[in-house]
Design a protein around this motif. Sequence first.
Motif, PDB file in Angstrom:
ATOM      1  N   ARG A 155       0.825  -1.208   0.000  1.00  0.00           N
ATOM      2  CA  ARG A 155       0.000   0.000   0.000  1.00  0.00           C
ATOM      3  C   ARG A 155       0.862   1.263   0.000  1.00  0.00           C
ATOM      4  O   ARG A 155       0.540   2.245  -0.688  1.00  0.00           O
ATOM      5  N   MET A 156       1.955   1.263   0.764  1.00  0.00           N
ATOM      6  CA  MET A 156       2.787   2.458   0.802  1.00  0.00           C
ATOM      7  C   MET A 156       3.406   2.738  -0.563  1.00  0.00           C
ATOM      8  O   MET A 156       3.360   3.881  -1.053  1.00  0.00           O
ATOM      9  N   VAL A 157       3.987   1.720  -1.177  1.00  0.00           N
ATOM     10  CA  VAL A 157       4.636   1.934  -2.473  1.00  0.00           C
ATOM     11  C   VAL A 157       3.601   2.309  -3.528  1.00  0.00           C
ATOM     12  O   VAL A 157       3.807   3.243  -4.314  1.00  0.00           O
ATOM     13  N   ARG A 158       2.474   1.612  -3.537  1.00  0.00           N
ATOM     14  CA  ARG A 158       1.407   1.953  -4.492  1.00  0.00           C
ATOM     15  C   ARG A 158       0.978   3.398  -4.335  1.00  0.00           C
ATOM     16  O   ARG A 158       0.866   4.152  -5.314  1.00  0.00           O
ATOM     17  N   ASP A 159       0.751   3.825  -3.107  1.00  0.00           N
ATOM     18  CA  ASP A 159       0.243   5.169  -2.874  1.00  0.00           C
ATOM     19  C   ASP A 159       1.295   6.238  -3.156  1.00  0.00           C
ATOM     20  O   ASP A 159       0.968   7.321  -3.658  1.00  0.00           O
ATOM     21  N   ILE A 160       2.563   5.947  -2.868  1.00  0.00           N
ATOM     22  CA  ILE A 160       3.619   6.907  -3.219  1.00  0.00           C
ATOM     23  C   ILE A 160       3.719   7.054  -4.727  1.00  0.00           C
ATOM     24  O   ILE A 160       3.805   8.178  -5.256  1.00  0.00           O
ATOM     25  N   ARG A 161       3.713   5.944  -5.440  1.00  0.00           N
ATOM     26  CA  ARG A 161       3.810   6.028  -6.909  1.00  0.00           C
ATOM     27  C   ARG A 161       2.608   6.760  -7.503  1.00  0.00           C
ATOM     28  O   ARG A 161       2.752   7.558  -8.452  1.00  0.00           O
ATOM     29  N   ASN A 162       1.409   6.506  -6.969  1.00  0.00           N
ATOM     30  CA  ASN A 162       0.234   7.219  -7.464  1.00  0.00           C
ATOM     31  C   ASN A 162       0.288   8.693  -7.082  1.00  0.00           C
ATOM     32  O   ASN A 162      -0.149   9.564  -7.850  1.00  0.00           O
ATOM     33  N   LEU A 163       0.826   8.993  -5.902  1.00  0.00           N
ATOM     34  CA  LEU A 163       0.985  10.384  -5.498  1.00  0.00           C
ATOM     35  C   LEU A 163       1.939  11.113  -6.434  1.00  0.00           C
ATOM     36  O   LEU A 163       1.690  12.271  -6.812  1.00  0.00           O
TER      37      LEU A 163
END
Length: 344
Positions: A255-263
């Motif tokens: 979730r952290m990596v997904r959300d950082i990349r989407n951010l």
Amino acid sequence: MTYIIGEIGQNHNGSVDIAKLIVDVVSRPIHDKLFNKELKNMDAVKLTKRDLSQELSASQMRRVYDNQNSFGKTYGEHRQFLEFNDEQHYEVYKYAKEKKIDFVETLCAIGCLSILKLFTPDKLKVASRDLTNLPLLEALAETKIPIILSTGMAGKMELDNALDIITKYHSDISILHCVSEYPTQYQNVNLKTITWLKNNYPNYSIGYSDHTIGIATPLAAVAMGSQIIEKHLTLDRQMKGTDQAGSLAIDGIYRMVRDIRNLELSMGEEDIFIEDSVKIAREKLERSIAANKDFKKGDIITEEDIHMLSPGDGYKWAQRSEIIGKKAVNDISKNEIIYSNDIS
């Protein structure tokens, strides 16, 4: 793009196999199911190398260490159990490289540089506690390997002294805002230090090493311009060990990596404009000038005869002068959009 480091630290619990499993988790593809998009996974993993002969005083090494997280009767035995030798570090390094992941190494003593006879890490990390260990900093700087400094126990004076030493040899330096409280209470995070570092040290990459629970603060740090994020990882937060509970487990890592990349994709540019992607929604939902009564062919349209309805593919209110006073060339039903082919 944010450089994301997953810190294995001592969460391998003395097992190379566990360390490799964490590398496996880090290297998994990040797939955003909603938009069917493949995102970049984590960039690097990090291990820590200690030389116990240069670690603690003799009395501290002999100190009784008896708790649920202990791997030995004394603190020295505990630390020894968790310490990989040089060859084991090399094994994890090679495995990370097989998975196309960078390898970052924290070297906690000059004696730890023996590891460099086997391999060269992509970056060296200086632990917060060693920012004032100037002999160690000089030995690390002499290698010319890029260095990441963590400021968890440092103020400006300590940071400047460290930079003065390292820049005698090279300037490939990154600075991470950090709070050495495990876990860090949110009122102590002070993310605005990131902005301060960016303003005061513009020649270096600025990032954030996170010790809070969850993923909110790393995301906020990225939004504030952090170029590097470091976060402790584990396979299971219930595992034995002092760092496990404050680390991200498998779902949290994803979730952290997904959300950082989407951010990162969300940041865009400093401008206001209509995205091409909103064309369909704009046409469906925006309002256009419509008739508020039935018109017969030849009727003259007045402002009292119009109002606004969806869809948005007709005239806007700001364009009403192109309609008012015009003659209807077709019959127009009440509550239908008035189009250019309906007027003279």
